[in-house]
Design a protein around this motif. Sequence first.
Motif, PDB file in Angstrom:
ATOM      1  N   PHE A 215      18.887  19.097  -8.943  1.00  0.00           N
ATOM      2  CA  PHE A 215      19.639  18.589 -10.090  1.00  0.00           C
ATOM      3  C   PHE A 215      20.389  19.693 -10.831  1.00  0.00           C
ATOM      4  CE2 PHE A 215      16.323  15.223  -9.696  1.00  0.00           C
ATOM      5  CZ  PHE A 215      17.184  14.164  -9.447  1.00  0.00           C
ATOM      6  N   ASP A 216      20.340  20.912 -10.302  1.00  0.00           N
ATOM      7  CA  ASP A 216      21.041  22.052 -10.902  1.00  0.00           C
ATOM      8  C   ASP A 216      20.701  22.189 -12.386  1.00  0.00           C
ATOM      9  OD1 ASP A 216      22.655  24.315 -10.733  1.00  0.00           O
ATOM     10  OD2 ASP A 216      24.416  23.240 -11.456  1.00  0.00           O
ATOM     11  N   MET A 217      19.423  22.132 -12.694  1.00  0.00           N
ATOM     12  CA  MET A 217      18.949  22.252 -14.060  1.00  0.00           C
ATOM     13  C   MET A 217      18.365  23.642 -14.302  1.00  0.00           C
ATOM     14  SD  MET A 217      19.359  19.308 -15.733  1.00  0.00           S
ATOM     15  CE  MET A 217      20.968  19.137 -14.963  1.00  0.00           C
ATOM     16  N   GLN A 218      18.410  24.080 -15.539  1.00  0.00           N
ATOM     17  CA  GLN A 218      17.845  25.375 -15.891  1.00  0.00           C
ATOM     18  C   GLN A 218      16.439  25.186 -16.460  1.00  0.00           C
ATOM     19  OE1 GLN A 218      20.468  27.062 -18.777  1.00  0.00           O
ATOM     20  NE2 GLN A 218      19.828  25.717 -20.425  1.00  0.00           N
ATOM     21  N   PRO A 219      15.654  26.260 -16.592  1.00  0.00           N
ATOM     22  CA  PRO A 219      14.321  26.136 -17.160  1.00  0.00           C
ATOM     23  C   PRO A 219      14.371  25.459 -18.528  1.00  0.00           C
ATOM     24  CG  PRO A 219      14.616  28.308 -16.207  1.00  0.00           C
ATOM     25  CD  PRO A 219      15.955  27.645 -16.159  1.00  0.00           C
ATOM     26  N   GLY A 220      13.438  24.556 -18.761  1.00  0.00           N
ATOM     27  CA  GLY A 220      13.386  23.850 -20.035  1.00  0.00           C
ATOM     28  C   GLY A 220      14.067  22.501 -20.019  1.00  0.00           C
ATOM     29  N   ASP A 221      14.867  22.208 -18.977  1.00  0.00           N
ATOM     30  CA  ASP A 221      15.600  20.941 -18.928  1.00  0.00           C
ATOM     31  C   ASP A 221      14.740  19.779 -18.453  1.00  0.00           C
ATOM     32  OD1 ASP A 221      17.987  21.938 -19.877  1.00  0.00           O
ATOM     33  OD2 ASP A 221      18.802  22.370 -17.897  1.00  0.00           O
ATOM     34  N   LEU A 222      13.811  20.043 -17.533  1.00  0.00           N
ATOM     35  CA  LEU A 222      13.041  18.970 -16.922  1.00  0.00           C
ATOM     36  C   LEU A 222      11.543  19.202 -17.067  1.00  0.00           C
ATOM     37  CD1 LEU A 222      14.980  18.551 -13.537  1.00  0.00           C
ATOM     38  CD2 LEU A 222      15.319  17.272 -15.665  1.00  0.00           C
ATOM     39  N   PHE A 223      10.810  18.106 -17.255  1.00  0.00           N
ATOM     40  CA  PHE A 223       9.344  18.131 -17.215  1.00  0.00           C
ATOM     41  C   PHE A 223       8.974  17.566 -15.849  1.00  0.00           C
ATOM     42  CE2 PHE A 223       5.021  16.758 -18.161  1.00  0.00           C
ATOM     43  CZ  PHE A 223       4.558  17.782 -18.963  1.00  0.00           C
ATOM     44  N   VAL A 224       8.610  18.444 -14.924  1.00  0.00           N
ATOM     45  CA  VAL A 224       8.456  18.059 -13.522  1.00  0.00           C
ATOM     46  C   VAL A 224       6.991  17.789 -13.190  1.00  0.00           C
ATOM     47  CG1 VAL A 224       8.824  18.747 -11.134  1.00  0.00           C
ATOM     48  CG2 VAL A 224      10.478  19.414 -12.887  1.00  0.00           C
ATOM     49  N   LEU A 225       6.754  16.619 -12.595  1.00  0.00           N
ATOM     50  CA  LEU A 225       5.434  16.233 -12.092  1.00  0.00           C
ATOM     51  C   LEU A 225       5.556  16.048 -10.592  1.00  0.00           C
ATOM     52  CD1 LEU A 225       4.617  13.510 -14.778  1.00  0.00           C
ATOM     53  CD2 LEU A 225       3.950  15.918 -14.811  1.00  0.00           C
ATOM     54  N   ARG A 226       4.666  16.674  -9.808  1.00  0.00           N
ATOM     55  CA  ARG A 226       4.793  16.607  -8.361  1.00  0.00           C
ATOM     56  C   ARG A 226       3.453  16.265  -7.722  1.00  0.00           C
ATOM     57  NH1 ARG A 226       8.505  21.480  -6.167  1.00  0.00           N
ATOM     58  NH2 ARG A 226       8.458  20.095  -4.368  1.00  0.00           N
ATOM     59  N   THR A 227       3.523  15.370  -6.745  1.00  0.00           N
ATOM     60  CA  THR A 227       2.338  14.996  -5.977  1.00  0.00           C
ATOM     61  C   THR A 227       2.807  14.501  -4.620  1.00  0.00           C
ATOM     62  OG1 THR A 227       0.358  13.583  -5.925  1.00  0.00           O
ATOM     63  CG2 THR A 227       2.337  12.639  -6.878  1.00  0.00           C
ATOM     64  N   ALA A 228       1.980  14.638  -3.615  1.00  0.00           N
ATOM     65  CA  ALA A 228       2.363  14.189  -2.284  1.00  0.00           C
ATOM     66  C   ALA A 228       2.698  12.698  -2.308  1.00  0.00           C
ATOM     67  CB  ALA A 228       1.241  14.475  -1.288  1.00  0.00           C
ATOM     68  N   GLY A 229       3.879  12.370  -1.826  1.00  0.00           N
ATOM     69  CA  GLY A 229       4.297  10.978  -1.815  1.00  0.00           C
ATOM     70  C   GLY A 229       4.751  10.462  -3.158  1.00  0.00           C
ATOM     71  N   ASN A 230       4.932  11.339  -4.131  1.00  0.00           N
ATOM     72  CA  ASN A 230       5.298  11.004  -5.517  1.00  0.00           C
ATOM     73  C   ASN A 230       4.633   9.715  -6.016  1.00  0.00           C
ATOM     74  OD1 ASN A 230       6.980   9.010  -4.326  1.00  0.00           O
ATOM     75  ND2 ASN A 230       8.826  10.247  -4.570  1.00  0.00           N
ATOM     76  N   THR A 231       3.299   9.673  -5.883  1.00  0.00           N
ATOM     77  CA  THR A 231       2.534   8.508  -6.321  1.00  0.00           C
ATOM     78  C   THR A 231       1.653   8.883  -7.511  1.00  0.00           C
ATOM     79  OG1 THR A 231       0.745   9.027  -4.764  1.00  0.00           O
ATOM     80  CG2 THR A 231       2.475   7.518  -4.007  1.00  0.00           C
ATOM     81  N   ILE A 232       1.290   7.880  -8.292  1.00  0.00           N
ATOM     82  CA  ILE A 232       0.370   8.065  -9.408  1.00  0.00           C
ATOM     83  C   ILE A 232      -0.803   7.121  -9.221  1.00  0.00           C
ATOM     84  CG2 ILE A 232       0.019   7.778 -11.901  1.00  0.00           C
ATOM     85  CD1 ILE A 232       2.821   8.626 -12.371  1.00  0.00           C
ATOM     86  N   GLU A 233      -2.012   7.654  -9.187  1.00  0.00           N
ATOM     87  CA  GLU A 233      -3.194   6.814  -9.070  1.00  0.00           C
ATOM     88  C   GLU A 233      -3.426   6.069 -10.376  1.00  0.00           C
ATOM     89  OE1 GLU A 233      -6.450   9.210  -7.942  1.00  0.00           O
ATOM     90  OE2 GLU A 233      -5.597   9.807  -6.007  1.00  0.00           O
ATOM     91  N   GLY A 234      -4.105   4.946 -10.299  1.00  0.00           N
ATOM     92  CA  GLY A 234      -4.388   4.147 -11.483  1.00  0.00           C
ATOM     93  C   GLY A 234      -5.285   4.879 -12.463  1.00  0.00           C
ATOM     94  N   GLY A 235      -5.303   4.386 -13.704  1.00  0.00           N
ATOM     95  CA  GLY A 235      -6.138   4.996 -14.729  1.00  0.00           C
ATOM     96  C   GLY A 235      -5.423   6.108 -15.464  1.00  0.00           C
ATOM     97  N   TYR A 236      -6.100   6.635 -16.471  1.00  0.00           N
ATOM     98  CA  TYR A 236      -5.505   7.663 -17.317  1.00  0.00           C
ATOM     99  C   TYR A 236      -5.836   9.056 -16.791  1.00  0.00           C
ATOM    100  CZ  TYR A 236      -4.466   3.977 -20.627  1.00  0.00           C
ATOM    101  OH  TYR A 236      -3.969   2.850 -21.217  1.00  0.00           O
ATOM    102  N   GLY A 237      -5.163  10.035 -17.344  1.00  0.00           N
ATOM    103  CA  GLY A 237      -5.382  11.414 -16.950  1.00  0.00           C
ATOM    104  C   GLY A 237      -4.425  11.813 -15.844  1.00  0.00           C
ATOM    105  N   GLY A 238      -4.504  13.067 -15.429  1.00  0.00           N
ATOM    106  CA  GLY A 238      -3.673  13.542 -14.348  1.00  0.00           C
ATOM    107  C   GLY A 238      -2.201  13.412 -14.644  1.00  0.00           C
ATOM    108  N   LEU A 239      -1.436  12.931 -13.645  1.00  0.00           N
ATOM    109  CA  LEU A 239       0.010  12.826 -13.789  1.00  0.00           C
ATOM    110  C   LEU A 239       0.403  11.824 -14.869  1.00  0.00           C
ATOM    111  CD1 LEU A 239       1.187  12.893 -10.069  1.00  0.00           C
ATOM    112  CD2 LEU A 239       1.353  14.715 -11.747  1.00  0.00           C
ATOM    113  N   LEU A 240      -0.310  10.725 -14.958  1.00  0.00           N
ATOM    114  CA  LEU A 240       0.017   9.719 -15.970  1.00  0.00           C
ATOM    115  C   LEU A 240      -0.151  10.291 -17.375  1.00  0.00           C
ATOM    116  CD1 LEU A 240       0.870   6.850 -16.548  1.00  0.00           C
ATOM    117  CD2 LEU A 240      -1.529   6.151 -16.456  1.00  0.00           C
ATOM    118  N   GLY A 241      -1.234  11.032 -17.572  1.00  0.00           N
ATOM    119  CA  GLY A 241      -1.447  11.663 -18.876  1.00  0.00           C
ATOM    120  C   GLY A 241      -0.390  12.699 -19.191  1.00  0.00           C
TER     121      GLY A 241
END
Length: 258
Positions: A215-241
């Motif tokens: 996305f040609d962004m500089q530091p501070g522009d994006l809050f990046v969350l990464r996980t294999a398959g870009n999935t979020i497991e159910g429940g709170y905490g982790g990536l969802l939190g």
Amino acid sequence: GSIEYELSAVQLPVVIVLGNSRNEAVEAAVRVAMRSAGRTDVPPCKLAFNDYKGEDLILVKKLLPAANDALSSIPKASYEALCDLAGKLNVWSTVESLFQSRKIYDDVAAGRLTVQGAYCDVKTGKVQFLGEHPAQQDLLEQDPPLDVVRTASDPPVPPLEALCSLAVGNTRYAKGAGGEQGQNYVLKALAGGGQLPAAIVLGCADSRAPVEIYFDMQPGDLFVLRTAGNTIEGGYGGLLGSAEYAIAVLKSKLIVVT
């Protein structure tokens, strides 16, 4: 951001900045300027601004330089003449702001784009084309400033503006015109001023998919969350939190799943 997106997606040859007569905000700024100059012939406000003090409105404050310049140019002119000149001067002020964009600056300098001013008389419907900025050559001799570093003291970025920034950045990257990331001045500003990311991006942990570069962004522009398959497991905490933290504390208004 929206203009840069259009210019990146389709190389349009002309951008027109159109002002108009009987603009309530311009009229409010002129009244403020006239009162500040001691003029006693200031007409009363009859429209939307009558419930506010004009000088307290952010929009009016932005238009005050044009109103003051008009008053300095023709100090004895009528209210109507001052409003007309202030409206045209504000067109040039907006053109100057456009030249702060590296994309617009480069396209004009290369002859791919022309930025023209225009002014519409709403009573007759006639548009007066003003041409290029009278000091365009001077504008082209001044390089646009470095990218503004957005810190925690800035207002949140509207979601549409954030999305346009990502689209424009990806277009630059896809064309091989992406910029360099990780400038020291950016990192120092963020360290002292805190972060205010424009968007949350949930991406795959694949090492071949660097989100900021795509996305040609500089530091501070994006809050990046990464996980294999870009999935979020159910429940709170982790990536969802983490996403909730970016929304509630960092004021991010856009989530992109890529």
